[in-house]
Every structure is written in structure tokens, then in C-alpha cells.
Scaffold this motif. Sequence first.
Motif, short mmCIF file in Angstrom:
data_model
loop_
_atom_site.label_atom_id
_atom_site.label_comp_id
_atom_site.label_asym_id
_atom_site.label_seq_id
_atom_site.Cartn_x
_atom_site.Cartn_y
_atom_site.Cartn_z
N TRP A 135 -136.05 -56.86 -52.06
CA TRP A 135 -134.61 -56.98 -52.29
C TRP A 135 -134.27 -58.44 -52.56
N ASP A 136 -133.10 -58.65 -53.14
CA ASP A 136 -132.61 -60.00 -53.39
C ASP A 136 -131.97 -60.52 -52.10
N VAL A 137 -132.46 -61.64 -51.61
CA VAL A 137 -131.96 -62.22 -50.36
C VAL A 137 -130.82 -63.18 -50.65
N PRO A 138 -129.62 -62.92 -50.12
CA PRO A 138 -128.54 -63.91 -50.23
C PRO A 138 -128.97 -65.19 -49.50
N LYS A 139 -128.62 -66.35 -50.06
CA LYS A 139 -129.09 -67.62 -49.49
C LYS A 139 -127.92 -68.58 -49.28
N GLY A 140 -128.19 -69.62 -48.50
CA GLY A 140 -127.16 -70.60 -48.19
C GLY A 140 -126.88 -70.73 -46.70
N ARG A 141 -127.76 -70.17 -45.88
CA ARG A 141 -127.61 -70.29 -44.42
C ARG A 141 -127.79 -71.74 -44.00
N LYS A 142 -127.13 -72.10 -42.90
CA LYS A 142 -127.33 -73.41 -42.29
C LYS A 142 -128.17 -73.23 -41.03
N ASP A 143 -128.81 -74.30 -40.60
CA ASP A 143 -129.62 -74.27 -39.38
C ASP A 143 -128.78 -74.66 -38.18
N GLY A 144 -129.00 -73.96 -37.08
CA GLY A 144 -128.27 -74.23 -35.85
C GLY A 144 -128.89 -75.38 -35.06
N ARG A 145 -128.09 -75.98 -34.22
CA ARG A 145 -128.55 -77.11 -33.40
C ARG A 145 -128.72 -76.70 -31.94
N THR A 146 -128.38 -75.46 -31.61
CA THR A 146 -128.44 -74.99 -30.22
C THR A 146 -129.43 -73.84 -30.09
#
Length: 314
Positions: A135-146
Motif C-alpha cells: 500500500w501507499d504509506v502516507p508520510k510526514g510524521r514527526k519524531d517524539g521526544r518523550t
Amino acid sequence: MASILALLPLFFSAFSQGNALSLNYYTKTCPDVEYVVAQVVREATMKDKTVPAALLRMHFHDCFIRGCDGSVLLYSKGGNKAEKDGPPNVSLHAFYVIESAKKAVEAKCPGIVSCADILALAARDAVVQTGGPTWDVPKGRKDGRTSKASETRQLPAPTFNISQLQQSFSQRGLSMEDLVALSGGHTLGFSHCSSFQNRIHNFNSTHDIDPTLHPSLAASLKSICPIKNMAKNAGTNMDPSSTTFDNTYYKLILQKKSLFSSDQALLTIPKTKDLVLKYASSKEAFNTAFVNSMIKMSSITGGQEGRKVCKVVN
């Protein structure tokens, strides 16, 4: 119930669709990212057939805590015990695959792709590598600091009944359809005795063994997982085709041969039972539902940054 209600503000503040995801997010900034990640996953799988199941489970466990923010990848540091060291996550492995993929992506386009996106892509590639759908993966997630080990108690447990499962999924905006489809990920991998021990020893005041567990499977599991003298890593494969992504999981539920209480619980209400029957009879129907639910689950966002190295915050 009071403790669950107290957690609700945390859930609603942590899980959101706040970061706008896009299929074309890296088209201009890192056009080869999907190829690079897929290559790393493919090579790792060739060396170790347990990698795909590990990556799929890792992504699921990441998304269910603070959204899909890569927080499961962070290592414990100083006085903070991270998610990966929480009780439900101590058996997670193959973190090195994500680290390798991140390193390869950084060599192509430094400082662009988040670890959370790499994990989401790797989970998709894991399914593909085992014969499942793409499947096509939507992208643009940010990484968490916690990342807190204490928060891993929020993960749905293998001992959950149907109402507990429904509550866990609905708190994350996921439906009963998503619950049944995503549970199909249990077609891959291995389970340690601790996850199904409740069904084969001292089940309740009247039964030593869960009466919904097939007697032949119960006998086999008891021999693998005796109360005393159990091997440290004792356990069994999730299903006979545990390195192939298929719909065997649902067929086993109908035969009373699923491992977890949470698996067998899917037969306890008509809505989820009907879906189990549907997916057991049609691999295509399962694949379609799984893809839709994976996209939905992996679109729960919650991070703040793009990490340079996946195991530590910037």
C-alpha cells in the motif's frame, strides 16, 4: 475504571491527526526513501525470517502509545526508562533494522526523513516481504521526544476481553473493524509463554485450562510451557505459517486454536465474529481490510522533530 478515566485526557492530548500526512511528502526532498528502506528490510529478512514480524509489531506498539512518533525506538537514558524497556516491549527486537535504514536514508538525504516515517515504511515492507499486500504509506510524521516505560501499560494485552479491546482501540479512533483486521497481524511471529499462560494454567476457579482452547493445542502448549522448569525463551509460533502473511490466523480462531485470550475474544460478539468468518473465508477481503486499517492506524500522529539518530532525541 477510575484509573482508566484518569488516562483519557492523556489519550486525547497525545493522539491526533495534527501533522498533515501526504503520499508525496518526500517526492522532491528525498525521492528514493521508499526504495532505500525496502532494500534494508529485504536484506535483513533474507538473513533473519523473524524480522518482518518484529517490525510490524514494533510499529503497532509505537502508534498505540503517543501516536506513530518513533518513541518506541528511543533508548533509556539516565533516570528515564524508555518504552522499549517496558514489560510488553522487552521482547521487541530488530531495532537495528530501523537504525540501518535511517543511516542509509541519511546518506541519501540528510536531515529530511523522520524515524517514525522510516518505521511506518518498514512495517509495510515487512508485510510485503512475507507475501502480504502492499500500500501507499502516507508520510510526514514527526519524531517524539518523550518515551516512558510506564506508558506501555496502555497497550492492549493478550489477556483482554472484547470490551477491553474495544475500549483500547476506540480511544485511538479505531473501530471494531480495525480491531479485527489489525489483529490479523498475529499471523506473523512468535509468542512467549507469558502471553498465553493464563489459558493453560489456573484459568479460573473451575477450569485449569480455558475451555475455549482446543484440547490438543492446550496439551501441546502445556508441554512447552510447564509451570516449573520453563525454558527462558520458551514459546511457540503464532500459527503454522508464521513467516507468511496470510489469513490462517482467522481459521485458527474458528478452530479454537488461536494463542491469546484476545484472539479468541473476537468470537464473543456477533459483529467481530462475522468479520472473523469473512476474513477466514477470503484472503482478499482480509488484505483489503488490513491495508485500510494500517493506513488509519499509522496516521495517528504526535511527534515534534526529525531525529538525526533514531535511538536518541536531538
